[in-house]
Design an enzyme around this catalytic site. Structure first.
Site: not given
Ligand code: OSB
Ligand code: MG
Length: 330
Positions: A144, A173, A206, A231, A255
């Site tokens: 992140k 991300d 991301e 995303d 997701k």
């Molecule tokens: O995508 C992954 O590898 C883990 C999950 C993850 O990052 C995530 C999990 C919950 C909410 C938002 C996110 C995201 O991708 O931003």
């Molecule tokens: Mg993400």
């Protein structure tokens, strides 16, 4: 007699808060659903909204489920409740034996970590956790960004890269937390890494910009070599469709737990064959099983790595339980 609907609320604490550009996430709340038919057969489902991703709130999901009474009549679930659509539809699929009976292309319990993206904590801590993730067998990692200062984070990125084996892939991300100038600074750093043949690869950046800035992200995608993945911009099937119609042909992070109707998601994937990365919403074993079954149906080849490295992030032992054990525990 019809199908009985039972609801249980849950609340889990992260062992360490998950830090993203949105701030720390401390508690994960959701609903577990159980459908039971007149023969006593059961199907489990989970409603695990992420309000900061544009999903419904827990209160909205709960109000809708409670309004059904004790009996589930398979009625329409409003598009404004995407996590609820996932929860109820996957409970029905489970009741129909479609989740447990189906032999998934990807085994849902003992997924090999090589097929899963290992999640790193934000900030400098990523440097010490990365070797552990590699030792666990992960070959793709996710970090992140947009949490500390950009100068610090790019310096940590460089330190991280020198210690990653060549076959490692790193996802960055930003959770929509960058402005255009910062996104360009990150993409310059990513391209510098990706053109260095001695270093591992940055697989994608991301969601660099806020969800509504699709045109700006498309332009970035054309100017830099490193891939951009959407995303937050594509949290639901409706948004996936819209971004596809607007010409996005880069990576879509999906997701399933918050995307809405699994049937509609599968139809979108069959129709367009988009570039997909499946990702967890930090759901429990119940939602995870359903989400992975959807991932297996939508993209039969388990590549790129699944964003499901979310086990072990909570301060409880629920990840070791089966869906039925988890239901009984609550
Ligand atoms: O995508 C992954 O590898 C883990 C999950 C993850 O990052 C995530 C999990 C919950 C909410 C938002 C996110 C995201 O991708 O931003
Ligand atoms: Mg993400």
């Amino acid at each position: 007699m019809g199908i009985e609907l039972a609801i249980r609320l849950y609340r889990r604490r992260f062992a360490q808060p998950l830090h993203t550009a949105h701030g720390p996430w401390v508690w994960r709340e959701g609903l577990l659903l159980r459908l039971r038919d007149s023969l006593g057969q059961v199907g489990y489902g989970e409603v695990a909204p992420i309000p900061w991703f544009g999903s419904e709130s827990m209160a909205e999901a709960l109000a809708f489920c409670q309004a059904q009474g004790d009996e589930w009549r398979c009625g329409e679930i409003p598009a404004a409740l995407p996590a609820t659509q996932f929860g109820l539809e996957s409970a029905q699929a489970d009741l129909a034996g479609q989740i447990a009976r189906q032999k998934p292309a990807i085994p849902t319990d003992s997924l090999a970590n090589a097929a899963i993206c290992g999640l790193l904590p934000a900030g400098e801590t990523a440097l010490s956790v990365a070797p552990q993730r590699l030792a666990q067998g992960h070959q793709t990692l996710k970090w992140k960004i947009g949490v500390a200062s950009i100068a610090d984070e790019i310096r940590w990125l460089d330190q991280l890269m020198v210690n990653l084996p060549m076959n490692t892939r790193l996802r960055l991300d930003a959770n929509g937390g960058l402005n255009l100038a910062q996104a360009e600074q990150w993409l310059v750093a990513c391209d510098r890494i990706n053109t260095n043949s001695q270093l591992a690869t940055v697989e994608h950046l991301e969601q660099p910009l806020p969800p509504d800035q699709l045109a700006a992200m498309t332009a970035l995608g054309e100017r830099y070599q490193t891939a951009i993945a959407l995303d937050e911009s594509v949290a639901t099937v409706a948004q996936l469709e819209k971004c596809w119609q607007q010409g996005w042909r880069g990576v879509f992070v999906v997701k399933p737990a918050i995307a809405g109707s699994p049937q509609q998601l599968e139809a979108f994937c069959q129709r367009h064959r988009p570039r997909l990365v499946f990702s967890s919403a930090f759901e429990t074993a119940i939602g995870r099983r359903a989400a992975l079954a959807i991932a297996a149906r939508c993209s039969p080849a388990p590549e790129p790595a699944l964003g499901f490295g979310t086990q072990g992030w909570f301060a409880d032992d629920w990840d070791t339980l089966t869906p039925a054990e988890l239901w009984d525990r609550l």
